[in-house]
Scaffold this motif. Structure first.
Motif, mmCIF file in Angstrom:
data_model
loop_
_atom_site.group_PDB
_atom_site.id
_atom_site.type_symbol
_atom_site.label_atom_id
_atom_site.label_comp_id
_atom_site.label_asym_id
_atom_site.label_seq_id
_atom_site.Cartn_x
_atom_site.Cartn_y
_atom_site.Cartn_z
ATOM 1 N N UNK A 90 -9.010 2.858 5.455
ATOM 2 C CA UNK A 90 -8.498 2.360 6.733
ATOM 3 C C UNK A 90 -7.005 2.606 6.900
ATOM 4 N N UNK A 91 -6.269 2.539 5.789
ATOM 5 C CA UNK A 91 -4.822 2.774 5.888
ATOM 6 C C UNK A 91 -4.281 3.307 4.570
ATOM 7 N N UNK A 92 -3.290 4.202 4.675
ATOM 8 C CA UNK A 92 -2.579 4.716 3.507
ATOM 9 C C UNK A 92 -1.089 4.669 3.812
ATOM 10 N N UNK A 93 -0.291 4.187 2.840
ATOM 11 C CA UNK A 93 1.154 4.082 3.038
ATOM 12 C C UNK A 93 1.875 4.386 1.728
ATOM 13 N N UNK A 94 3.019 5.082 1.843
ATOM 14 C CA UNK A 94 3.870 5.389 0.692
ATOM 15 C C UNK A 94 4.805 4.229 0.377
ATOM 16 N N UNK A 95 5.253 4.165 -0.871
ATOM 17 C CA UNK A 95 6.358 3.284 -1.237
ATOM 18 C C UNK A 95 7.655 3.925 -0.750
ATOM 19 N N UNK A 96 8.746 3.184 -0.847
ATOM 20 C CA UNK A 96 10.000 3.626 -0.229
ATOM 21 C C UNK A 96 10.562 4.901 -0.830
ATOM 22 N N UNK A 97 10.281 5.181 -2.110
ATOM 23 C CA UNK A 97 10.786 6.428 -2.692
ATOM 24 C C UNK A 97 9.682 7.446 -2.976
ATOM 25 N N UNK A 98 8.458 7.137 -2.552
ATOM 26 C CA UNK A 98 7.369 8.094 -2.711
ATOM 27 C C UNK A 98 6.768 8.151 -4.090
ATOM 28 N N UNK A 99 7.192 7.266 -5.007
ATOM 29 C CA UNK A 99 6.654 7.295 -6.365
ATOM 30 C C UNK A 99 5.232 6.746 -6.432
ATOM 31 N N UNK A 100 4.816 6.022 -5.373
ATOM 32 C CA UNK A 100 3.476 5.457 -5.299
ATOM 33 C C UNK A 100 2.978 5.512 -3.866
ATOM 34 N N UNK A 101 1.667 5.414 -3.727
ATOM 35 C CA UNK A 101 1.108 5.132 -2.408
ATOM 36 C C UNK A 101 -0.061 4.178 -2.571
ATOM 37 N N UNK A 102 -0.436 3.508 -1.489
ATOM 38 C CA UNK A 102 -1.481 2.499 -1.535
ATOM 39 C C UNK A 102 -2.515 2.801 -0.469
ATOM 40 N N UNK A 153 3.845 -1.502 1.001
ATOM 41 C CA UNK A 153 4.731 -1.949 -0.063
ATOM 42 C C UNK A 153 5.904 -2.746 0.498
ATOM 43 N N UNK A 154 6.442 -3.623 -0.348
ATOM 44 C CA UNK A 154 7.752 -4.191 -0.050
ATOM 45 C C UNK A 154 8.799 -3.112 -0.312
ATOM 46 N N UNK A 155 9.988 -3.302 0.215
ATOM 47 C CA UNK A 155 11.034 -2.287 0.061
ATOM 48 C C UNK A 155 11.392 -2.027 -1.399
ATOM 49 N N UNK A 156 11.296 -3.070 -2.236
ATOM 50 C CA UNK A 156 11.642 -2.883 -3.645
ATOM 51 C C UNK A 156 10.474 -2.335 -4.467
ATOM 52 N N UNK A 157 9.349 -2.080 -3.820
ATOM 53 C CA UNK A 157 8.171 -1.451 -4.431
ATOM 54 C C UNK A 157 7.494 -2.322 -5.478
ATOM 55 N N UNK A 158 7.812 -3.607 -5.524
ATOM 56 C CA UNK A 158 7.233 -4.498 -6.528
ATOM 57 C C UNK A 158 5.974 -5.196 -6.043
ATOM 58 N N UNK A 159 5.793 -5.251 -4.726
ATOM 59 C CA UNK A 159 4.664 -5.992 -4.190
ATOM 60 C C UNK A 159 3.993 -5.204 -3.065
ATOM 61 N N UNK A 160 2.737 -5.560 -2.810
ATOM 62 C CA UNK A 160 1.966 -4.963 -1.723
ATOM 63 C C UNK A 160 1.422 -6.075 -0.839
ATOM 64 N N UNK A 161 1.563 -5.898 0.451
ATOM 65 C CA UNK A 161 1.003 -6.821 1.437
ATOM 66 C C UNK A 161 -0.268 -6.199 1.995
ATOM 67 N N UNK A 162 -1.390 -6.935 1.916
ATOM 68 C CA UNK A 162 -2.651 -6.404 2.432
ATOM 69 C C UNK A 162 -3.285 -7.377 3.409
ATOM 70 N N UNK A 163 -4.133 -6.826 4.267
ATOM 71 C CA UNK A 163 -4.827 -7.622 5.266
ATOM 72 C C UNK A 163 -6.288 -7.195 5.263
ATOM 73 N N UNK A 164 -7.204 -8.146 5.537
ATOM 74 C CA UNK A 164 -8.618 -7.808 5.524
ATOM 75 C C UNK A 164 -9.417 -8.563 6.557
#
Length: 451
Positions: free
Chosen positions: A292-304, A340-351
């Motif tokens: 349903x959704x894909x998003x990168x972290x702020x520096x691109x080291x991860x995606x969710x 992701x949060x800006x610091x890449x430590x957390x992920x906000x999800x909705x369902x």
């Protein structure tokens, strides 16, 4: 082909494109130079030494002749590609390869909240400032998605009528000013409308460095629009995917993009070559439902990815390997959004289980749950405001925008959406206290903190 080689090839292609554009331009072949520059996202005024391309060709031919005389072959090795890698045929599937892509760029400086203190902040909720809102435009059918540019200067909305509207945010702000009605002539915040899809638009994203907007749609395509050229209504580049494109996201470098589709694995494209990459070592936990959704972290080291099977999965941005799968993040209900949060430590999800959750990236554990808003029907989003102090989402039964304090999980505001019917999308500006909602009533509403 390994990661390092893939990166080197990407840099080489950009240098070749620059050489070609400069050569055509310097030889007064302006029309051809413009066409190549637009197609490859190369600046037309790129700085290259005079006759650099000719010089390199001459040197290359000389080396080739020398190697031929010594009996050395200069033919590059070829790589076999599995055309069924994406679970479908077509040109896009034929290009899919298992390879890493793209380096993580330096994490930008952020003034993010310390989410580690979420357990110690009960009873200290902040007040969400009052906002003014106004209807700013409408589509001819359901308004399905919206996105702000990284600098907050533009926003775009996509519709089931297959159109995309581009707004200049400064003009939208003027519409909310007290003296807006007294100005000479009507304000027209929509500066461009694009028509080039055959089916409804699902998602949008702006290039991080160039004046380019991309769209993903049910017609299995990703289209590139030049937002700097006035009068342009059609895409100048098209990626033909093998599936319904549900979500799109540019890598922070701007050299790659991700497509979340009806296929269970995100499709990664090099925007210069349109080559598609897939991971070759997937486990059962990595393969969920449609994305349903894909998003990168702020520096691109991860995606969710947020999937229809209810899972939220974290992927390595360099190897495209799933590093953590939160199976059943929203029980058996669809996970509809994740970021992701800006610091890449957390992920906000909705369902569609009517919950919004905050997850620790390293442990995969839930650290906060935001309840009190029901969303079981639409592909609802949950988003942070620009400071990450608040979380915003939609309550379907009451047709309200619901706002929580990020650290305490308390609801601090509930506002009527002013839409006829529930908004399908809510997107917050990355740079100011403003957000946009759009929905089944075809309308687009802009919200901004009251002055």
């Amino acid at each position: 082909m390994g990661l390092e080689q893939a990166l080197q090839d990407g840099d080489l292609l950009r240098q070749v494109n620059a050489l070609i554009v400069a050569h055509l331009r310097d030889n007064n072949l302006t029309q051809a130079a413009t066409a190549v520059a637009t197609a490859t996202m190369t600046p037309l005024n790129v700085e290259v030494a005079q006759n650099k391309l000719l010089d390199l060709v001459c040197k290359g031919l000389a080396v080739e002749r020398e190697e031929a005389a010594r009996g050395v072959s200069s033919t590059a090795p070829t790589v076999a590609v599995d055309a069924t890698a994406a679970g479908g045929g077509g040109a896009a599937a034929a290009m899919m390869m298992s390879v890493g892509y793209g380096p993580p760029i330096p994490t930008p400086p952020v003034n993010s909240l310390d989410f580690s203190g979420v357990q110690d902040t009960k009873g200290t909720s902040k007040s969400f400032p009052k906002h003014d809102t106004r209807h700013v435009s409408e589509h001819k059918n359901v308004a399905r998605c919206a996105r702000f540019s990284p600098d907050g200067c533009f926003m775009a909305t996509g519709s089931a009528d297959t159109s995309i509207k581009l707004f200049e945010v400064a003009k939208v702000r003027q519409m909310l000013m007290p003296d807006a009605s007294g100005r000479d002539g009507p304000l027209r915040p929509v500066i461009r409308t694009f028509y080039d899809h055959m089916q409804p638009i699902n998602d949008l994203d702006f290039h991080p460095r160039s004046a380019v907007l991309i769209s993903g749609a049910k017609d299995h395509t990703i289209k590139f629009f030049d937002i700097a050229r006035t009068g342009t209504r059609r895409a100048y580049r098209v990626i033909q995917d093998t599936h319904n494109v549900r979500s799109v996201a540019f890598h922070p470098s701007g050299d790659f993009l991700l497509a979340g589709t009806d296929h269970q694995i995100a499709h990664l494209y090099d925007i210069h070559t349109f080559q598609c990459y897939l991971s070759s070592t997937l486990q059962d936990r990595d393969a969920g439902g449609a994305i349903n959704q894909v998003r990168y972290s702020s520096n691109g080291s991860m995606y969710v990815t947020a999937s229809k099977d209810g899972g939220v999965r974290i992927w390595d941005g360099g190897s495209a390997q799933c590093t953590r799968a939160i199976i059943g993040a929203h029980t058996s209900a669809e996970a509809t959004s994740a970021c992701f949060t800006n610091d890449q430590r957390y992920i906000l999800s909705c369902g569609k289980d009517s919950t919004v959750k905050l997850w620790d990236v390293n442990s995969g554990k839930m650290v906060m749950q935001y309840i009190g808003a029901q969303h079981t029907q639409i592909r609802c989003q949950a988003v942070f405001n620009q400071t990450e102090e608040f979380v915003l989402s939609i309550d379907e039964p009451s047709n309200e925008v619901v706002i929580w304090d990020t650290l305490t999980g308390d609801i601090v505001a509930r506002w009527p959406s002013n839409h006829i019917g529930v908004p399908r999308w809510l997107e917050h500006s990355p740079t100011e206290a403003a957000f946009v909602t759009c929905g089944a009533d075809r309308s687009v509403r802009f919200w901004r903190e009251s002055l």
